[in-house]
Structure formats: structure tokens, C-alpha cells
Design an enzyme around this catalytic site. Structure first.
Site, PDB file in Angstrom:
ATOM      1  NE  ARG A   1       9.164  43.230  35.445  1.00  0.00           N
ATOM      2  CZ  ARG A   1       8.271  43.734  35.268  1.00  0.00           C
ATOM      3  NH1 ARG A   1       8.043  44.606  34.440  1.00  0.00           N
ATOM      4  NH2 ARG A   1       7.356  43.868  36.338  1.00  0.00           N
TER       5      ARG A   1
ATOM      6  CD  GLU B   1       6.391  47.434  40.159  1.00  0.00           C
ATOM      7  OE1 GLU B   1       6.720  46.137  39.738  1.00  0.00           O
ATOM      8  OE2 GLU B   1       5.388  47.890  40.306  1.00  0.00           O
TER       9      GLU B   1
ATOM     10  CD  GLU C   1       4.327  50.547  36.601  1.00  0.00           C
ATOM     11  OE1 GLU C   1       3.539  49.528  36.676  1.00  0.00           O
ATOM     12  OE2 GLU C   1       5.642  50.728  36.457  1.00  0.00           O
TER      13      GLU C   1
ATOM     14  CG  HIS D   1      -0.613  44.171  32.184  1.00  0.00           C
ATOM     15  ND1 HIS D   1      -1.084  45.891  32.200  1.00  0.00           N
ATOM     16  CD2 HIS D   1      -0.333  44.299  33.660  1.00  0.00           C
ATOM     17  CE1 HIS D   1      -1.120  46.344  33.324  1.00  0.00           C
ATOM     18  NE2 HIS D   1      -0.611  45.360  34.339  1.00  0.00           N
TER      19      HIS D   1
ATOM     20  CD1 TRP E   1       0.488  41.583  36.607  1.00  0.00           C
ATOM     21  CD2 TRP E   1      -0.324  40.871  38.678  1.00  0.00           C
ATOM     22  NE1 TRP E   1       0.282  42.745  37.294  1.00  0.00           N
ATOM     23  CE2 TRP E   1      -0.393  42.499  38.381  1.00  0.00           C
ATOM     24  CE3 TRP E   1      -0.774  40.711  39.660  1.00  0.00           C
ATOM     25  CZ2 TRP E   1      -0.946  43.450  39.382  1.00  0.00           C
ATOM     26  CZ3 TRP E   1      -1.383  41.382  40.769  1.00  0.00           C
ATOM     27  CH2 TRP E   1      -1.468  42.868  40.743  1.00  0.00           C
TER      28      TRP E   1
ATOM     29  CD  GLU F   1       4.375  43.047  32.033  1.00  0.00           C
ATOM     30  OE1 GLU F   1       4.259  43.210  33.299  1.00  0.00           O
ATOM     31  OE2 GLU F   1       4.726  44.255  31.496  1.00  0.00           O
ATOM     32  CE  LYS F   2       1.246  36.991  23.728  1.00  0.00           C
ATOM     33  NZ  LYS F   2       2.119  36.512  24.639  1.00  0.00           N
TER      34      LYS F   2
HETATM   35  C1  GLA Z   1       4.622  46.667  37.607  1.00  0.00           C
HETATM   36  C2  GLA Z   1       5.646  47.027  36.779  1.00  0.00           C
HETATM   37  C3  GLA Z   1       5.275  47.339  35.220  1.00  0.00           C
HETATM   38  C4  GLA Z   1       4.584  46.171  34.711  1.00  0.00           C
HETATM   39  C5  GLA Z   1       3.013  45.987  35.624  1.00  0.00           C
HETATM   40  C6  GLA Z   1       2.059  45.126  35.379  1.00  0.00           C
HETATM   41  O1  GLA Z   1       3.934  47.645  37.921  1.00  0.00           O
HETATM   42  O2  GLA Z   1       6.412  48.156  37.140  1.00  0.00           O
HETATM   43  O3  GLA Z   1       6.570  47.388  34.354  1.00  0.00           O
HETATM   44  O4  GLA Z   1       5.064  44.807  34.669  1.00  0.00           O
HETATM   45  O5  GLA Z   1       3.677  45.808  36.919  1.00  0.00           O
HETATM   46  O6  GLA Z   1       1.167  45.179  36.259  1.00  0.00           O
END
Ligand code: GLA
Length: 660
Positions: free
Chosen positions: A119, A158, A310, A361, A318, A358-359
Site C-alpha cells: 500500500r 497516515e 485508531e 492484527h 508489526w 494484517e490478518k
Molecule cells: C495504521 C493504519 C491502519 C493499519 C494499522 C495497523 O494505523 O492506518 O491501516 O495498518 O496501522 O496498526
């Protein structure tokens, strides 16, 4: 710049705390959407962010539009009383874009292309990318601007990319022409007499790409400024589109905490709502402090209520090792953010993914589903937030002390070829913040050129580069009766990263009573230095005081024996090392007391935090052991409805929200 009064977060919250998170229903069959809504309602979710990574779903082929699925979702949310923060999907372009238009892909400093398949593979400088981003934003705004579910816009996600490509280089030259006007001015600012770097033609200037040895530090500094500005241009272009369509709706983009790539002071001015993503490590014994720092900083940028856009309900994916949140911690850290002025508690993401990067997460609904502890705790938190929302919104948190922070100072000081690679600006900032937090002192953040007169105490952990205006501001502040405490490596350079004569600005040396700064004596990682009052780490200095200064602590032994470690002239203090945590806490508590700044509450046990939001008092137990806390007077605990007189008992990770 837009004119007229802009909408604020209050227009979206309307007397409630927002609760919810990123919702990525395109990853799920439609049956799941209905289960999602049931669970959301049970958990009192009232806000979801849709569309953050939906570009390829919305525009599967160049110029095509597939809005049907999003229409159904917007309606579904509205029918269930859930507001939508609609994102522009521009953080992750569809594969066709890079395939058809390689010029949209960023290039790193080694000339390697960043391909699609992850991404954020967009070049902020690409005209083609900007055109496609504007077009999808226009169409989203036209289609959903009037939708009753829509409460706010979320631009991109972000912003954190860099680009060293040719197109970025062309924009860099343009940016530099605006900054410097002439090549002579640029050569002077960059100090290009050093190492034969003089530029004779603008076309010779590039983004600071892979080089044999150290790069020109001012070129690198300007590249960081340029990068922040280019991303801001991308943001502003999309913002202006949605503002034209929906002038009544606030616009935000989510910051990363203490992220080096964006001058967040500058960015915050361009937002209606300031929001941040915050992921302290549940295992970090200083997690509460590092979270609080970001919360204070975000509130200060917002100058009012802000959004926790978030956080994670459980583990992230991560870190090297990703720990879950123990029972109660999610609630505790969420209420800590509310205490510090957040009017929204949101997550990445609603439902934990089963596929994709991110599965592993967490989500508010984990793989364990409705029966899982994560969702059960989310539901309890939703009830808590609903209970206190009406009382909390409209009340504001304010610090008594201003901590100064500036991205340009950070960028300038973080270059290669400096006296010590061990000095990490965020670490120094965190160490000072921790000391203030542990002394139970309430803090705001400010930019060094902000008006500081409202504060009795200003703390500068480290500002390597300062403009003349900032230096004058600090002097005027002290001369006007303020107390200033300043850490080492401050005021060393100007805004071009040119070292000030004497190794530290003369006006600052005078302010602190430093007659001569002879040498810096940086320390090795585990090395410490003794003083007559404490042990210092990271750094020490060979300085000589002026006659009117008082030495508050002196180095003992070694080369610096007898020289000042902490120096004071009137209300200006200079700390030439990083005292060990307890010593820094003690020092700052003493200076604060002298300046007439009191702790939020007296007699707080270690690990218990008290925060005032208006006349509400939040008391938070960051420990696993129960505690009893003195809270003189009679209060109502808004979380339980109980009357609390003089003491409140808090269990493991317990919180009380006390109204007098
Ligand atoms: C960031 C991104 C999310 C996700 C989270 C994971 O905050 O904005 O899309 O990737 O990290 O912690």
C-alpha cells in the site's frame, strides 16, 4: 485558505463521544454486514470510517465507478444510527494505476521503484496520481455529500511516503526556487562551498539520492520540509474538493504519533479535526507515558477536542513480538485518551481480517468473534463511553506547563555526521515527558514560536535548531516572568542548520548564564557521568558559567570535574546532561514548585495518574494492584454513579471519572 467559520469535531459528536473504527466490509460477504451492524449496535458503536482502502473496489478500471456496494453500506449505517466518516481511498491506488502509469510509483533514494502489491505506493509528486485522486474524490463527494449518514471526511491515511523520483526532483527545484529565489541564496543556505557542491544551474539539483558519503545536511533538511509540504498539497487538494461539496462537514487526516515525516503543527492548521493513531506496546512499562505524550501533543495541535482515530483492541502485527492487551488495558488507555481531551475513541479495525497482510492484527471483533474477550471488553467500553459522553464533551483539558517541540529542529538535529548517534530526539523528548508525567504535572505542547505567556513553566527537552524568532520568544518569555528549563543540544543551529557562533546561540548562552561552551562530551550507550546530586546519561558538556549564574549541580570526577552540569540564571535553567529518570523528575518537580505549578493531585501513588478535564477529575490506575487514592471532597463517579468521598478505590487498571 478557506474563509468563514469551519465546522469542528463538535459538529460530528453532538454531545456524545464517538466510538467505532475503520470498517472494511469489502473484505466480507454481505451477510456479514448484517451481523456487523448487530454487534456494532450492541457495543454502542456510533461511528465507522469507510473506504480507507477501497480504491480498486470503487474504480476497478480507469475511470469506472462501482458505488452500489457503498450505497448499500451508507444506507445500512444510517438505518442503524451509525455515522460514517468517509475516507478518500487515495492511500492505496489500484494495480491498474501503476501498471498503466509507472510515473505514479514512488522511487526510493537508491532508485528502486516501490511497486504495488502493498500500500502507499503513490508518488506525492505525480501529476497523474494527483489527477486520479482528485477525480475519485470529486465523485465520492458528489455522490455522498448529501447522504444523511455522512458526518466527516477522512482524507487518505497516515500520509507517510517519500519520493526521490525525477518528477519529485522537478517539484523539489520549484519548491527551492520559492524558498530561496536565487541560486546564490540556495548555495549560501546549503553551505555548498564545502566539498565543492556549488550549484550553477537549477537543473543540477536533485532530491538527495544515494551518495558515496555524507550528504549535504541542509539539502536533506529541505528535502524533509519539501516532502511534508508535498504531502500537505495532496491532502489540501482533496480537502478542498470535499469542502466545496460539503462546507458543513469537518475534514481530517490521521497522524501517526510523533511521526518524523510531517510537520504536524503546520498540518494541524489545515484540518478541521486533528486525529491520531496510537499503538503503545501493551508490554512497555512506559506505555501509559508514551500514550499520554501523544495525547497531549495531539490536543495541543487541535487546540481543543481531538480524535483517537485508531488504536488496537488487542495485538498489532508489526512488532517483532506482538502482545495482546491484558484484561482491562484497552478500557484504561481509551479512558486515558478521553481524559486528555479525545472526543472519539476509534480503532483499526472493526472486524479482524481473515486474509491479507494484517490478518493477525486485532480488530474490535477478533477471530474469536462475539464470544471473544476482545469484543466483550469493547462492548463494556462502549457502554462506559455512552454513560459519560454527555458530561465529558464540551469540557476541556489544559496543561499548566508547555513542552516545546518542533519538527524542523528534529530534522536538522537527526542528520548523519553529528557528535553522537546515540542521541535520539524522540527518546530525549520521552525521557523529559516521563519525568513530568511521573511528577503528576499537567502538560501541553507548543511550538517554539507560539505565544507562551499563558504558561508559568516552559520545558525544552531539546531543540537543536531554533529560528531567531524562537530565540527571541524564549527570551521574552523569561524576561516577562516565565520559568524556562532547557536540555542540551538546544539552540545549536539556525534554520539552515548553520552552527551558531559559540556552539550555541549567544542570546541563549546569556539567558542561561553560560559564559563559554568549550566542548561537548557525549557518552557511550551504557556510560554514565556523576554529578554532586545525580547521575547523568547520554551527554555531558564542558561549560563555564558566567558570574551571575548559579551552578545547581556540578560534574564530579573525570575531565569535567567541578564544571556545571545544571546551571541557572534567574528563572532560566540549563541541563547539560540527561539525568537519570528519578533525578530528572525531582529536578522538574522542584522547578515547577518554584514556578508555582502544582501537581494535578497531591499524594498520588506511583503508577496512578490524575487528569482534569474541565471540572471532571479522571483517576487512572496503571497498575495491576488495587490502590486507594485520596481525592478530597465529595464527588460522583460518572462511570458507576457512586458517591465518592475523600478516597476512591481502584482495582487493576481501574478508572474513576469524578464530578464534584
Ligand atoms: C495504521 C493504519 C491502519 C493499519 C494499522 C495497523 O494505523 O492506518 O491501516 O495498518 O496501522 O496498526
Amino acid at each position: 485558505m478557506p474563509t468563514g467559520k469551519r465546522p469542528t469535531l463538535d459538529d460530528a459528536t453532538r454531545g456524545r463521544l464517538l466510538f467505532g473504527g475503520d470498517y472494511n466490509p469489502e473484505q466480507w460477504p454481505e451477510e456479514t454486514w448484517h451481523e456487523d451492524v448487530r454487534l456494532m449496535r450492541d457495543a454502542r458503536v456510533n461511528s465507522v470510517t469507510l473506504g480507507v482502502f477501497s480504491w480498486s473496489k470503487l474504480e476497478p478500471r480507469p475511470g469506472a465507478r462501482e458505488f452500489g456496494w457503498l450505497d448499500r453500506l451508507m444506507d445500512l449505517m444510517h438505518d442503524n444510527g451509525i455515522g460514517v466518516v468517509l475516507a478518500t481511498p487515495t492511500a492505496s491506488p489500484p494495480p491498474w494505476m501503476g501498471h498503466l502509469h509507472p510515473d505514479t510509483l514512488p522511487v526510493d533514494q537508491d532508485g528502486r521503484t516501490e511497486w504495488w502489491g502493498g500500500r502507499q505506493h503513490f508518488s506525492h509528486s505525480s501529476a497523474t496520481y494527483r489527477r486520479y485522486a482528485a477525480a475519485i474524490t470529486e465523485d465520492l463527494a458528489a455522490r455522498y455529500g448529501d447522504h444523511p449518514a455522512l458526518t466527516m471526511w477522512h482524507i487518505n491515511n497516515e500520509y507517510c511516503t517519500y519520493d526521490w523520483s525525477d518528477e519529485a526532483a522537478a517539484r523539489f527545484r520549484h519548491w527551492l526556487r520559492n524558498r530561496y529565489g536565487t541560486l546564490d541564496a540556495l548555495n549560501e543556505a546549503w553551505g555548498t562551498a564545502f566539498w565543492s557542491q556549488g550549484y550553477g544551474d537549477w537543473a543540477e539539483i536533485h532530491t538527495p539520492r544515494h551518495a558515496h558519503y555524507l550528504k549535504n545536511p541542509t539539502q536533506v533538511l529541505d528535502f524533509r520540509r519539501f516532502t511534508s509540504d508535498m504531502l500537505l498539497e495532496c491532502y489540501a487538494a482533496e480537502r478542498d474538493i470535499v469542502r466545496r461539496a460539503t462546507p458543513h462537514l469537518p475534514v481530517t487526516t490521521n497522524f501517526m504519533p510523533l511521526w518524523s515525516g510531517q510537520d504536524a503543527w503546520r498540518w494541524a492548521e489545515e484540518e478541521d479535526v486533528v486525529s491520531v493513531d496510537l499503538y503503545p506496546d501493551p508490554r512497555d512499562p512506559l506505555g501509559a507515558q508514551s500514550g499520554a505524550l501523544v495525547q497531549d501533543m495531539t490536543r495541543s495541535q487541535a487546540r481543543g477536542p481531538w480524535m483517537l482515530m485508531e488504536q488496537a483492541a488487542g495485538p498489532v502485527n508489526w512488532r517483532g513480538v506482538n502482545h495482546p492487551k491484558p484484561r482491562g488495558l484497552n478500557r484504561l488507555w481509551s479512558l486515558q485518551a478521553v481524559a486528555r481531551g479525545a472526543d472519539a475513541v476509534c480503532y483499526f479495525q472493526w472486524r479482524q481480517s481473515r486474509q491479507g497482510a494484517e490478518k493477525f492484527h486485532s480488530g474490535m471483533v477478533s477471530h474469536a468473534g462475539e464470544e471473544g474477550r476482545t469484543y466483550r471488553e469493547v462492548k463494556q467500553l462502549g457502554a462506559d463511553l455512552a454513560r459519560i459522553g454527555a458530561e465529558v464533551t464540551g469540557r476541556h483539558t489544559a496543561g499548566d506547563i508547555a513542552i516545546l517541540h518542533d519538527w524542523h529542529a528534529w530534522w536538522a538535529g537527526a542528520q548523519d555526521g553529528r557528535p553522537s548517534g546515540e542521541v535520539d530526539h524522540p527518546d530525549v523528548l520521552r525521557a523529559w515527558y516521563r519525568a513530568l508525567w511521573e511528577a503528576h504535572l499537567a502538560t501541553d505542547f507548543a511550538h517554539p514560536e507560539h505565544d507562551l505567556t499563558a504558561y508559568r513553566l516552559v520545558v525544552v527537552p531539546q531543540l537543536y535548531a531554533l529560528t531567531d524568532a524562537a530565540i527571541d520568544n524564549l527570551r521574552a518569555y523569561v524576561h516577562g516572568g516565565g520559568t524556562l528549563v532547557c536540555g542540551f543540544l538546544t539552540g545549536v543551529a539556525d534554520e539552515d542548520d548553520r552552527v551558531r557562533p559559540g556552539g550555541m546561540d549567544a542570546r541563549l548562552r546569556e539567558l542561561f548564564g553560560i559564559r563559554t561552551l568549550h566542548e561537548w562530551w557525549p557518552l557511550e550507550r551504557e556510560e554514565t557521568v556523576e554529578t554532586d546530586g545525580f547521575r547523568g546519561t547520554l551527554w555531558s558538556e564542558e561549560i563555564e558559567e558566567s558570574a551571575d549564574a548559579s551552578v545547581e549541580a556540578a560534574y564530579m570526577g573525570g575531565e569535567l570535574d567541578g564544571l556545571p552540569a545544571v546551571l541557572r540564571r534567574g528563572r532560566a535553567w540549563y541541563v547539560s546532561t540527561l539525568p537519570e529518570p528519578a533525578a530528572l523528575r525531582g529536578l522538574l518537580a522542584r522547578v515547577a514548585a518554584d514556578a508555582g505549578v502544582r501537581p494535578v493531585l497531591d499524594g498520588l501513588p506511583d503508577g496512578v495518574e490524575a487528569v482534569r478535564r474541565g471540572d471532571l477529575l479522571f483517576v487512572l490506575n496503571h497498575g495491576r494492584e488495587p490502590v486507594t487514592v485520596q481525592v478530597p471532597g465529595t464527588h460522583t463517579d460518572l462511570l458507576t454513579g457512586a458517591t465518592v468521598t475523600d478516597t476512591v478505590a481502584l482495582g487493576r487498571y481501574g478508572v474513576a471519572v469524578l464530578r464534584p
